[in-house]
Design a protein around this motif. Sequence first.
Motif, PDB file in Angstrom:
ATOM      1  N   ALA A 172      -6.763   2.213  -0.695  1.00  0.00           N
ATOM      2  CA  ALA A 172      -6.694   2.367  -1.919  1.00  0.00           C
ATOM      3  C   ALA A 172      -7.599   3.330  -2.528  1.00  0.00           C
ATOM      4  O   ALA A 172      -7.144   3.859  -3.564  1.00  0.00           O
ATOM      5  N   ALA A 173      -8.556   3.777  -1.947  1.00  0.00           N
ATOM      6  CA  ALA A 173      -9.549   4.950  -2.558  1.00  0.00           C
ATOM      7  C   ALA A 173      -8.795   6.152  -2.222  1.00  0.00           C
ATOM      8  O   ALA A 173      -8.924   7.173  -3.078  1.00  0.00           O
ATOM      9  N   SER A 174      -7.795   6.321  -1.414  1.00  0.00           N
ATOM     10  CA  SER A 174      -7.014   7.552  -1.236  1.00  0.00           C
ATOM     11  C   SER A 174      -5.668   7.444  -2.031  1.00  0.00           C
ATOM     12  O   SER A 174      -4.670   8.217  -1.957  1.00  0.00           O
ATOM     13  N   GLY A 175      -5.627   6.234  -3.026  1.00  0.00           N
ATOM     14  CA  GLY A 175      -4.490   6.194  -3.738  1.00  0.00           C
ATOM     15  C   GLY A 175      -3.138   5.346  -3.002  1.00  0.00           C
ATOM     16  O   GLY A 175      -2.149   5.341  -3.898  1.00  0.00           O
ATOM     17  N   SER A 176      -3.371   4.799  -2.076  1.00  0.00           N
ATOM     18  CA  SER A 176      -2.309   4.063  -1.557  1.00  0.00           C
ATOM     19  C   SER A 176      -1.794   2.764  -2.632  1.00  0.00           C
ATOM     20  O   SER A 176      -2.640   2.228  -3.130  1.00  0.00           O
ATOM     21  N   ARG A 177      -0.394   2.816  -2.664  1.00  0.00           N
ATOM     22  CA  ARG A 177       0.049   1.810  -3.119  1.00  0.00           C
ATOM     23  C   ARG A 177       0.784   0.786  -2.179  1.00  0.00           C
ATOM     24  O   ARG A 177       1.710  -0.065  -2.479  1.00  0.00           O
ATOM     25  N   LEU A 178       0.543   0.827  -0.709  1.00  0.00           N
ATOM     26  CA  LEU A 178       1.004   0.160   0.155  1.00  0.00           C
ATOM     27  C   LEU A 178       0.059  -1.180   0.428  1.00  0.00           C
ATOM     28  O   LEU A 178       0.579  -2.182   1.187  1.00  0.00           O
TER      29      LEU A 178
END
Length: 438
Positions: A172-178
């Motif tokens: 999530a910190a890297s922008g994941s929406r998975l």
Amino acid sequence: MIDGAFAELLAAWLPAQRWFAGGDGSAADVAITSDIALTAAEPELRHLIVAVRVGAEVVSYQLLVGLRTELPPTLARAMIGPVTDGRIAYDALRDPELTTNLLRGIAANAVVGPLQFTCTPGAALDASAAGRTLPAEQSNTSIVFGDQVILKVLRRPHQGLHPDLEVPRALAASGSRLVATPVGWIEGAGPGEPTVLAILSEYFTGASDGWSLAMESLRAAEPDFTADASLLGRATAGLHAELAAAFGTASWSSQDLAGLAAAMNAELDPALAEVPALRPHEDRIRACYGQLAGLTGPVRTQRIHGDYHLAQVLRTAGGWVILDFEGEPSTPLAQRRAFSPVLRDVAGMLRSFDYAARHQLLERPDDQRLRSTALAWAASCSEAFCAGYAEAGGPDPRVSGSLLRALTFSKAVYEAVYEARHRPGWLPIPLAAIAEDD
């Protein structure tokens, strides 16, 4: 009052809980190792860690215990029993009046004795949101607050960095929406590393889990799940790429692969003893493991999900989201966090498609038309999943040969043992898959 006598109540109550791992249905030598008062007013809320001997192993469980002078009818099924001061003890995770204290603690970054409640910086929590406990899960208990966040309370906590917090936080910190973004957690301090006790994450209102969607598809007049399976394959490849970027990669040599085959053979020995119906297939399973031992490598390894199946994924308005990176709670954390081939996750999902299909046959085993339709559904889903996985940049599972087949056999053997212990009526599912594998 929680005292030594309460441990006797727990010894009778624990084996009836779905998350209790006792194989023989009993709890021996129950000891309360930690008891912390979270609230003092009626109803009282206490946080307990209890140690239970299960066979030769001592297992720790986390309990949230409520105490009331009178138990309302809505909490009757949560009752543990009367305590020495005349009040009634019960599972507080079934009581919305008490579970809200956990949300408030996280929102306030509270500290209660050794318990640390933490809110992710910048997260906006409605600390007054009402909670509703979801139907019983196998390993943990989850509470949804205001259809915005969900708190997963770990029933069998382990000391150390927990993958179901570690992995979603990193991605999530890297922008994941998975993945579902963590917005808070509860830890217990002690000697060495903290112990993660509960994880608060974003909740996807209106989402459906993959197993439920698969069941709906199979009940349709013309079942077709291939579009969803293809997108799930693409999401899985995306997840693996994000995990590799966040945690790095390594490789296994031919010696490592031989070691994996040896471990699979070692796991098969007790499985054959516990599930005699596996014995007619022993030679074929060991031959498959032997082919794995003969691979030359190298095989890339990395962090993976580790317990991947249709019930671990949600179809949301924005696409598939992957949940529950915890792994098997009885497995040591170090093993759950270890690198492994990505095909282990692929094998898990392919087994899940087969499981969904064969589940339809349990009550109608002689219906050949249903059988043909269900197994064709599983085959088309597996093909679409593998194609989607390869199209999104993952190694094509369809040309993986001995490694995927060995991992699939190993998963089916695990399933057979699990079903023999917990759901004997479902045992035909993995046994049929093993018998019919070509």
